[in-house]
Motif scaffolding. Structure first.
Motif, PDB file in Angstrom:
ATOM      1  N   SER A  87       0.834  -1.204   0.000  1.00  0.00           N
ATOM      2  CA  SER A  87       0.000   0.000   0.000  1.00  0.00           C
ATOM      3  C   SER A  87       0.869   1.255   0.000  1.00  0.00           C
ATOM      4  O   SER A  87       0.504   2.271  -0.620  1.00  0.00           O
ATOM      5  CB  SER A  87      -0.950  -0.006   1.204  1.00  0.00           C
ATOM      6  OG  SER A  87      -0.242  -0.104   2.426  1.00  0.00           O
ATOM      7  N   SER A  88       2.037   1.192   0.628  1.00  0.00           N
ATOM      8  CA  SER A  88       2.959   2.336   0.610  1.00  0.00           C
ATOM      9  C   SER A  88       3.502   2.578  -0.787  1.00  0.00           C
ATOM     10  O   SER A  88       3.622   3.728  -1.230  1.00  0.00           O
ATOM     11  CB  SER A  88       4.107   2.098   1.595  1.00  0.00           C
ATOM     12  OG  SER A  88       3.644   2.039   2.926  1.00  0.00           O
ATOM     13  N   VAL A  89       3.828   1.506  -1.486  1.00  0.00           N
ATOM     14  CA  VAL A  89       4.297   1.625  -2.866  1.00  0.00           C
ATOM     15  C   VAL A  89       3.217   2.260  -3.735  1.00  0.00           C
ATOM     16  O   VAL A  89       3.481   3.169  -4.540  1.00  0.00           O
ATOM     17  CB  VAL A  89       4.696   0.247  -3.437  1.00  0.00           C
ATOM     18  CG1 VAL A  89       4.881   0.321  -4.951  1.00  0.00           C
ATOM     19  CG2 VAL A  89       5.981  -0.251  -2.780  1.00  0.00           C
ATOM     20  N   ILE A  90       1.973   1.813  -3.556  1.00  0.00           N
ATOM     21  CA  ILE A  90       0.863   2.358  -4.347  1.00  0.00           C
ATOM     22  C   ILE A  90       0.663   3.843  -4.051  1.00  0.00           C
ATOM     23  O   ILE A  90       0.506   4.661  -4.966  1.00  0.00           O
ATOM     24  CB  ILE A  90      -0.424   1.556  -4.075  1.00  0.00           C
ATOM     25  CG1 ILE A  90      -0.294   0.144  -4.661  1.00  0.00           C
ATOM     26  CG2 ILE A  90      -1.644   2.275  -4.657  1.00  0.00           C
ATOM     27  CD1 ILE A  90      -1.444  -0.776  -4.304  1.00  0.00           C
ATOM     28  N   ASN A  91       0.679   4.205  -2.807  1.00  0.00           N
ATOM     29  CA  ASN A  91       0.490   5.614  -2.435  1.00  0.00           C
ATOM     30  C   ASN A  91       1.636   6.497  -2.933  1.00  0.00           C
ATOM     31  O   ASN A  91       1.429   7.671  -3.257  1.00  0.00           O
ATOM     32  CB  ASN A  91       0.349   5.740  -0.926  1.00  0.00           C
ATOM     33  CG  ASN A  91      -0.976   5.197  -0.410  1.00  0.00           C
ATOM     34  OD1 ASN A  91      -1.977   5.223  -1.116  1.00  0.00           O
ATOM     35  ND2 ASN A  91      -0.984   4.687   0.818  1.00  0.00           N
ATOM     36  N   GLU A  92       2.827   5.931  -3.006  1.00  0.00           N
ATOM     37  CA  GLU A  92       3.996   6.699  -3.435  1.00  0.00           C
ATOM     38  C   GLU A  92       4.076   6.845  -4.955  1.00  0.00           C
ATOM     39  O   GLU A  92       4.356   7.926  -5.466  1.00  0.00           O
ATOM     40  CB  GLU A  92       5.273   6.019  -2.923  1.00  0.00           C
ATOM     41  CG  GLU A  92       6.575   6.680  -3.355  1.00  0.00           C
ATOM     42  CD  GLU A  92       6.818   8.016  -2.671  1.00  0.00           C
ATOM     43  OE1 GLU A  92       7.608   8.824  -3.206  1.00  0.00           O
ATOM     44  OE2 GLU A  92       6.220   8.255  -1.593  1.00  0.00           O
ATOM     45  N   TYR A  93       3.810   5.762  -5.685  1.00  0.00           N
ATOM     46  CA  TYR A  93       4.074   5.765  -7.133  1.00  0.00           C
ATOM     47  C   TYR A  93       2.816   5.853  -7.995  1.00  0.00           C
ATOM     48  O   TYR A  93       2.905   6.031  -9.200  1.00  0.00           O
ATOM     49  CB  TYR A  93       4.889   4.520  -7.508  1.00  0.00           C
ATOM     50  CG  TYR A  93       6.278   4.542  -6.915  1.00  0.00           C
ATOM     51  CD1 TYR A  93       7.296   5.275  -7.511  1.00  0.00           C
ATOM     52  CD2 TYR A  93       6.566   3.863  -5.735  1.00  0.00           C
ATOM     53  CE1 TYR A  93       8.571   5.318  -6.966  1.00  0.00           C
ATOM     54  CE2 TYR A  93       7.838   3.898  -5.175  1.00  0.00           C
ATOM     55  CZ  TYR A  93       8.833   4.629  -5.797  1.00  0.00           C
ATOM     56  OH  TYR A  93      10.100   4.679  -5.248  1.00  0.00           O
ATOM     57  N   LYS A  94       1.639   5.707  -7.416  1.00  0.00           N
ATOM     58  CA  LYS A  94       0.360   5.937  -8.100  1.00  0.00           C
ATOM     59  C   LYS A  94       0.179   5.103  -9.378  1.00  0.00           C
ATOM     60  O   LYS A  94       0.053   5.627 -10.477  1.00  0.00           O
ATOM     61  CB  LYS A  94       0.224   7.427  -8.450  1.00  0.00           C
ATOM     62  CG  LYS A  94       0.318   8.366  -7.256  1.00  0.00           C
ATOM     63  CD  LYS A  94      -0.838   8.173  -6.296  1.00  0.00           C
ATOM     64  CE  LYS A  94      -0.865   9.223  -5.201  1.00  0.00           C
ATOM     65  NZ  LYS A  94       0.265   9.177  -4.285  1.00  0.00           N
ATOM     66  N   PRO A  95       0.143   3.779  -9.274  1.00  0.00           N
ATOM     67  CA  PRO A  95      -0.133   2.955 -10.459  1.00  0.00           C
ATOM     68  C   PRO A  95      -1.601   3.023 -10.867  1.00  0.00           C
ATOM     69  O   PRO A  95      -2.485   3.206 -10.032  1.00  0.00           O
ATOM     70  CB  PRO A  95       0.234   1.546  -9.992  1.00  0.00           C
ATOM     71  CG  PRO A  95      -0.003   1.577  -8.518  1.00  0.00           C
ATOM     72  CD  PRO A  95       0.377   2.964  -8.071  1.00  0.00           C
ATOM     73  N   GLU A  96      -1.838   2.860 -12.155  1.00  0.00           N
ATOM     74  CA  GLU A  96      -3.206   2.855 -12.659  1.00  0.00           C
ATOM     75  C   GLU A  96      -3.861   1.494 -12.455  1.00  0.00           C
ATOM     76  O   GLU A  96      -5.062   1.382 -12.191  1.00  0.00           O
ATOM     77  CB  GLU A  96      -3.215   3.212 -14.148  1.00  0.00           C
ATOM     78  CG  GLU A  96      -4.591   3.314 -14.752  1.00  0.00           C
ATOM     79  CD  GLU A  96      -4.573   3.810 -16.192  1.00  0.00           C
ATOM     80  OE1 GLU A  96      -5.658   4.037 -16.758  1.00  0.00           O
ATOM     81  OE2 GLU A  96      -3.467   3.972 -16.757  1.00  0.00           O
ATOM     82  N   ILE A  97      -3.059   0.428 -12.584  1.00  0.00           N
ATOM     83  CA  ILE A  97      -3.551  -0.947 -12.466  1.00  0.00           C
ATOM     84  C   ILE A  97      -2.586  -1.719 -11.573  1.00  0.00           C
ATOM     85  O   ILE A  97      -1.367  -1.571 -11.687  1.00  0.00           O
ATOM     86  CB  ILE A  97      -3.639  -1.626 -13.848  1.00  0.00           C
ATOM     87  CG1 ILE A  97      -4.726  -0.958 -14.713  1.00  0.00           C
ATOM     88  CG2 ILE A  97      -3.915  -3.128 -13.715  1.00  0.00           C
ATOM     89  CD1 ILE A  97      -4.727  -1.428 -16.156  1.00  0.00           C
ATOM     90  N   VAL A  98      -3.128  -2.567 -10.700  1.00  0.00           N
ATOM     91  CA  VAL A  98      -2.309  -3.453  -9.873  1.00  0.00           C
ATOM     92  C   VAL A  98      -2.876  -4.869  -9.990  1.00  0.00           C
ATOM     93  O   VAL A  98      -4.060  -5.099  -9.723  1.00  0.00           O
ATOM     94  CB  VAL A  98      -2.297  -3.020  -8.392  1.00  0.00           C
ATOM     95  CG1 VAL A  98      -1.528  -4.044  -7.549  1.00  0.00           C
ATOM     96  CG2 VAL A  98      -1.673  -1.648  -8.234  1.00  0.00           C
ATOM     97  N   LEU A  99      -2.018  -5.814 -10.375  1.00  0.00           N
ATOM     98  CA  LEU A  99      -2.415  -7.215 -10.516  1.00  0.00           C
ATOM     99  C   LEU A  99      -1.734  -8.053  -9.436  1.00  0.00           C
ATOM    100  O   LEU A  99      -0.541  -7.903  -9.175  1.00  0.00           O
ATOM    101  CB  LEU A  99      -2.035  -7.751 -11.896  1.00  0.00           C
ATOM    102  CG  LEU A  99      -2.539  -6.961 -13.108  1.00  0.00           C
ATOM    103  CD1 LEU A  99      -2.089  -7.642 -14.397  1.00  0.00           C
ATOM    104  CD2 LEU A  99      -4.061  -6.828 -13.073  1.00  0.00           C
ATOM    105  N   VAL A 100      -2.509  -8.947  -8.832  1.00  0.00           N
ATOM    106  CA  VAL A 100      -2.007  -9.813  -7.765  1.00  0.00           C
ATOM    107  C   VAL A 100      -2.431 -11.241  -8.073  1.00  0.00           C
ATOM    108  O   VAL A 100      -3.553 -11.478  -8.544  1.00  0.00           O
ATOM    109  CB  VAL A 100      -2.578  -9.383  -6.388  1.00  0.00           C
ATOM    110  CG1 VAL A 100      -2.072 -10.298  -5.280  1.00  0.00           C
ATOM    111  CG2 VAL A 100      -2.233  -7.924  -6.093  1.00  0.00           C
TER     112      VAL A 100
END
Length: 345
Positions: A87-100
């Motif tokens: 979640s920190s990575v997402i908040n920092e780098y702002k990806p449009e799509i995340v796949l898990v």
């Protein structure tokens, strides 16, 4: 921040014991397709301890960038530090799509991350593509473009739903192993490596791992098999699966089964194909005594060649089979095995 500021397709690159899981490569393959449609790049999120050396492998399978979060707190998977890191990575780098990956780890991690970054999550997707949403224009409602359209079975597999997340970012999806195809690796490819660490402060949500006990299994992973001989309820009994084993032995195949077989205790869960089992893509798939309900078909319909043997000529399996034989499997399978032994050496 506006939605237009979110860029890039990110993949959570799962690793266990410093070895990348196959689902990471499969998701990178799909991410490359999505990124091409969006004219953006692919980034892998790599978490662990002492794992920076895995970045080159991710680059060979399609990652343009690798964000490495390397910390002793990430040595083994634990919900709190991993959720905090992603979640920190997402908040920092702002990806449009995340796949898990919809693995045991991914099913635990994905929902927690989506909640922390205040977005939605579509689970167990079978198709991912870029398109317009709503799919068909609705008078008085804006049709948004370049949305991630996430398709998954719904209502117990009895229907297929296409879901979008048009008003929040990132757009998040989990995908089961075996559904997407990895690309051929590009030997020597390099990615931009970004080292990032949000800092970890253990709290009362940090569990302590007392011991790791690894189970040694002699069961073959059916996801790797090139030929599968799969049996359903119609096989009749656990003992009757020897007929299928004889066929598999004759052609170098592996026996698998449907959910009904596992529920009856005839075969172990590890051999189950279907929506609640594993997704497989063998070169040849024998469906023997399997009706072909949508829940089972979801796990094997991408097989190169499907051969169905069933006494019920109206069984749905014949709708997706390349070759079908209507009749008693107890007579047909032994004869097929006998003939194949003559040509397979």
């Amino acid at each position: 921040m506006g939605l237009e500021e979110y860029k890039g397709v990110y993949v959570f690159a799962q690793q266990v014991d410093n070895e990348l899981s196959g689902i990471a490569f499969e998701l990178l393959g799909k991410a490359k397709e999505l990124a091409k449609d969006l004219n953006t790049d692919v980034t892998a999120i790599l978490l662990g301890s002492g794992i920076k050396g895995l970045a080159d492998q991710l680059a060979e399978y399609g990652a343009d960038k690798v964000i490495v979060v390397d910390d002793p707190e990430l040595k083994e998977y634990r919900t709190e530090p991993y959720a905090h890191a992603v979640s920190s990575v997402i908040n920092e780098y702002k990806p449009e799509i995340v796949l898990v990956g919809a693995t045991a780890i991914g099913r635990d991690l994905g929902p927690r991350v989506s909640a922390r970054v205040a977005t939605g999550l579509t689970a167990d997707c079978t198709v991912l593509e870029i398109g317009d949403f709503p799919l068909n224009p609705i008078p008085g409602q804006e049709q948004k473009h370049n949305q991630l359209l996430m398709t998954r079975p719904a209502f117990g597999g009895n229907t297929i739903a296409t879901i979008a997340c048009p008003d929040n970012r990132p757009q998040m999806a989990t995908v089961r192993p075996g559904v997407m195809q990895k690309i051929d690796p590009v030997q020597g490819a390099k990615a931009e490596v970004i080292e990032y660490n949000p800092g970890f402060t253990p709290n009362n949500k940090y569990v302590e791992i007392m011991e790791v006990v690894k189970e040694i299994s002699n069961t073959v992973d059916i996801m790797d098999a090139k030929i599968l001989v799969s049996g359903g309820r119609g096989v009749g009994s656990k003992e009757n699966f020897q007929i299928l084993q004889d066929l598999a032995d004759a052609i170098g195949g592996t026996v698998s089964c449907s959910r009904a077989v596992v529920d009856n205790g005839w075969m172990p869960k590890e051999l189950q194909v279907g929506q609640t089992g594993k997704t497989v893509r063998p070169n040849v798939y024998f469906a023997i005594g399997i009706s072909g309900a949508i829940q089972h078909a979801a796990g094997m319909e991408e097989s190169d060649i499907i051969v169905a043997i069933n006494k019920d000529e109206t069984a749905p399996i014949f709708d997706i089979a390349d070759y079908g034989v209507v009749g008693d499997l107890n007579k047909i399978v032994p004869k097929l095995t006998e003939e194949l032994k003559k040509v397979v050496k």
